[in-house]
Design a protein around this motif. Structure first.
Motif, short mmCIF file in Angstrom:
data_model
loop_
_atom_site.label_atom_id
_atom_site.label_comp_id
_atom_site.label_asym_id
_atom_site.label_seq_id
_atom_site.Cartn_x
_atom_site.Cartn_y
_atom_site.Cartn_z
N ASN A 235 23.95 84.67 75.06
CA ASN A 235 22.65 84.87 74.43
C ASN A 235 22.50 83.90 73.26
OD1 ASN A 235 24.11 85.98 72.26
ND2 ASN A 235 23.97 88.04 73.12
N ARG A 236 21.42 84.03 72.53
CA ARG A 236 21.12 83.08 71.46
C ARG A 236 22.18 83.09 70.37
NH1 ARG A 236 18.32 83.31 66.59
NH2 ARG A 236 17.24 81.37 66.01
N ARG A 237 22.68 84.26 70.01
CA ARG A 237 23.68 84.33 68.95
C ARG A 237 24.96 83.61 69.33
NH1 ARG A 237 24.10 90.58 67.99
NH2 ARG A 237 23.78 90.50 70.23
N TRP A 238 25.43 83.83 70.58
CA TRP A 238 26.65 83.14 71.00
C TRP A 238 26.41 81.64 71.12
CZ3 TRP A 238 29.64 86.45 69.51
CH2 TRP A 238 29.60 87.79 69.89
N ALA A 239 25.19 81.25 71.49
CA ALA A 239 24.89 79.81 71.58
C ALA A 239 24.99 79.15 70.22
CB ALA A 239 23.50 79.62 72.18
N ILE A 240 24.49 79.84 69.18
CA ILE A 240 24.59 79.29 67.82
C ILE A 240 26.05 79.15 67.41
CG2 ILE A 240 24.12 79.80 65.39
CD1 ILE A 240 21.51 81.11 66.31
N ARG A 241 26.85 80.16 67.73
CA ARG A 241 28.27 80.09 67.40
C ARG A 241 28.92 78.89 68.08
NH1 ARG A 241 26.92 85.28 66.59
NH2 ARG A 241 28.23 86.62 65.28
N GLU A 242 28.57 78.65 69.33
CA GLU A 242 29.16 77.53 70.07
C GLU A 242 28.78 76.20 69.44
OE1 GLU A 242 30.17 76.76 74.71
OE2 GLU A 242 28.13 77.37 74.22
N LEU A 243 27.57 76.10 68.89
CA LEU A 243 27.11 74.85 68.29
C LEU A 243 27.84 74.52 67.00
CD1 LEU A 243 23.25 75.14 68.87
CD2 LEU A 243 24.82 73.56 69.99
N VAL A 244 28.44 75.52 66.36
CA VAL A 244 29.12 75.27 65.08
C VAL A 244 30.64 75.37 65.22
CG1 VAL A 244 27.12 76.05 63.76
CG2 VAL A 244 28.94 77.66 64.33
N ASP A 245 31.14 75.26 66.43
CA ASP A 245 32.59 75.35 66.63
C ASP A 245 33.35 74.22 65.94
OD1 ASP A 245 32.87 77.69 67.93
OD2 ASP A 245 33.14 76.87 69.94
N ARG A 246 32.70 73.06 65.75
CA ARG A 246 33.36 71.92 65.13
C ARG A 246 32.55 71.46 63.93
NH1 ARG A 246 37.30 69.89 68.55
NH2 ARG A 246 37.45 68.06 67.22
N LEU A 247 33.24 71.23 62.82
CA LEU A 247 32.55 70.83 61.60
C LEU A 247 31.94 69.44 61.71
CD1 LEU A 247 34.83 72.15 58.71
CD2 LEU A 247 32.44 72.73 59.14
N ASP A 248 32.46 68.58 62.61
CA ASP A 248 31.94 67.23 62.71
C ASP A 248 30.72 67.14 63.64
OD1 ASP A 248 33.25 67.74 65.05
OD2 ASP A 248 34.63 66.04 64.92
N THR A 249 30.27 68.29 64.16
CA THR A 249 29.06 68.29 64.97
C THR A 249 27.85 68.21 64.05
OG1 THR A 249 30.16 69.68 66.63
CG2 THR A 249 27.75 69.59 66.70
N PRO A 250 26.83 67.38 64.41
CA PRO A 250 25.64 67.27 63.54
C PRO A 250 24.97 68.61 63.31
CG PRO A 250 25.66 65.54 65.22
CD PRO A 250 26.78 66.48 65.57
N ASN A 251 24.41 68.78 62.12
CA ASN A 251 23.59 69.93 61.72
C ASN A 251 24.39 71.24 61.59
OD1 ASN A 251 21.24 68.31 61.85
ND2 ASN A 251 21.11 68.65 64.06
N VAL A 252 25.72 71.18 61.58
CA VAL A 252 26.50 72.40 61.42
C VAL A 252 26.21 73.09 60.08
CG1 VAL A 252 28.83 73.30 61.09
CG2 VAL A 252 28.32 71.84 63.03
N PRO A 253 26.16 72.37 58.95
CA PRO A 253 25.86 73.07 57.69
C PRO A 253 24.53 73.80 57.72
CG PRO A 253 26.73 70.89 57.25
CD PRO A 253 26.48 70.95 58.73
N GLN A 254 23.51 73.15 58.31
CA GLN A 254 22.19 73.80 58.38
C GLN A 254 22.24 75.04 59.27
OE1 GLN A 254 22.91 70.63 58.63
NE2 GLN A 254 21.20 69.26 58.12
N LEU A 255 22.98 74.97 60.37
CA LEU A 255 23.07 76.12 61.26
C LEU A 255 23.82 77.27 60.59
CD1 LEU A 255 23.84 74.37 64.66
CD2 LEU A 255 21.83 75.73 64.12
N LEU A 256 24.88 76.93 59.85
CA LEU A 256 25.62 77.98 59.16
C LEU A 256 24.73 78.66 58.09
CD1 LEU A 256 29.11 76.28 58.69
CD2 LEU A 256 28.58 78.25 60.13
#
Length: 256
Positions: A235-256
């Protein structure tokens, strides 16, 4: 609430009760990585393997119960043995996914029935602990009967030795010092409730695996909810978690 597929994903596969740990120094990995990945329940749940020796001893304990032999002829011991004999099949059935295939036919299980009334329960595989409890009680009665026989202490010691070898997880077993709480855990415990994210959230090597285990344990000290989980991301919540699995992924600070 939890989605129906989560009930299936976190149900226990029957073979998981029969396959030792991959790192067992005596049996090794009997099924291979691909087959082991399908054993479930996934998501970091504990193994459901309680040992072949335990199963054999529990079978002997069940025979003693049925034949009213040994120390299970009556009283509280017999009551405990009867409760254990009930726990094993009940716990096993409740631990299964919502449907199982038997001789080509798909059959519903108790978890499917439970899902008709509530979706609060998600990891039905955890009912497997009842199987282990029942097996251990029955095995204890059989072991008690063994040590009461001639040369019983020697036979009992041999059985316990086999059991230790049977349940050996692997060496070296990762450990850490829990007598001293780290400063960051003490700090988190003093803060208002929030959500804690730690990196790396998933283990990619031995050191990473130990770090993740430590952080999961330290949650019992700071009691803050953790951002990361290995639950199915559907679902959407798990998708957000997957997007921030790595700190070097773009936009991680904004997503957090």
């Amino acid at each position: 609430g939890h989605r129906p597929e989560a009930t299936d994903a976190f149900g226990a596969r029957p073979l998981a009760y029969l396959v030792p740990a991959a790192g067992n120094p005596f049996t090794g990995d009997l099924v291979g990585a691909d087959r082991r990945a399908a054993l479930g329940p996934d998501g970091g749940e504990p193994d459901l393997y309680f040992g072949w020796v335990t199963l054999l001893l529990a079978g002997a304990g069940l025979v003693l119960l049925v034949r009213r032999r040994g120390t299970v002829t009556g009283g509280e011991r017999r009551t405990a043995a009867m409760a254990a004999a009930v726990l094993v099949p009940v716990g096993f059935l409740w631990s299964l996914p919502n449907h199982v295939e038997v001789l080509g036919a798909e059959l519903p299980t108790p978890s499917a029935l439970g899902g008709l009334f509530t979706n609060y329960l998600r990891v039905y595989g955890r009912f497997g602990v009842l199987v282990g409890l029942g097996l251990a009680l029955l095995a204890a009665f059989a072991l008690d009967a063994l040590v009461r026989r001639r040369r019983g202490l020697l036979v009992g010691a041999a059985a316990l030795g086999l059991l230790v070898a049977d349940l050996a997880y692997g060496a070296p077993i990762p450990t850490w010092n829990v007598s001293r709480t780290p400063a960051h855990v003490t700090f988190l415990a003093s803060r208002p409730q929030g959500i804690v994210a730690f990196y790396p959230p998933q283990a990619e090597n031995v050191a990473g695996n130990l770090y993740v285990r430590e952080e999961l344990f330290w949650q019992t000290r700071h009691h803050q909810p953790l951002f990361f989980t290995e639950s199915p991301r559907k679902n959407r919540r798990w998708a957000i978690r997957e997007l921030v699995d790595r700190l070097d992924t773009p936009n991680v600070p904004q997503l957090l």
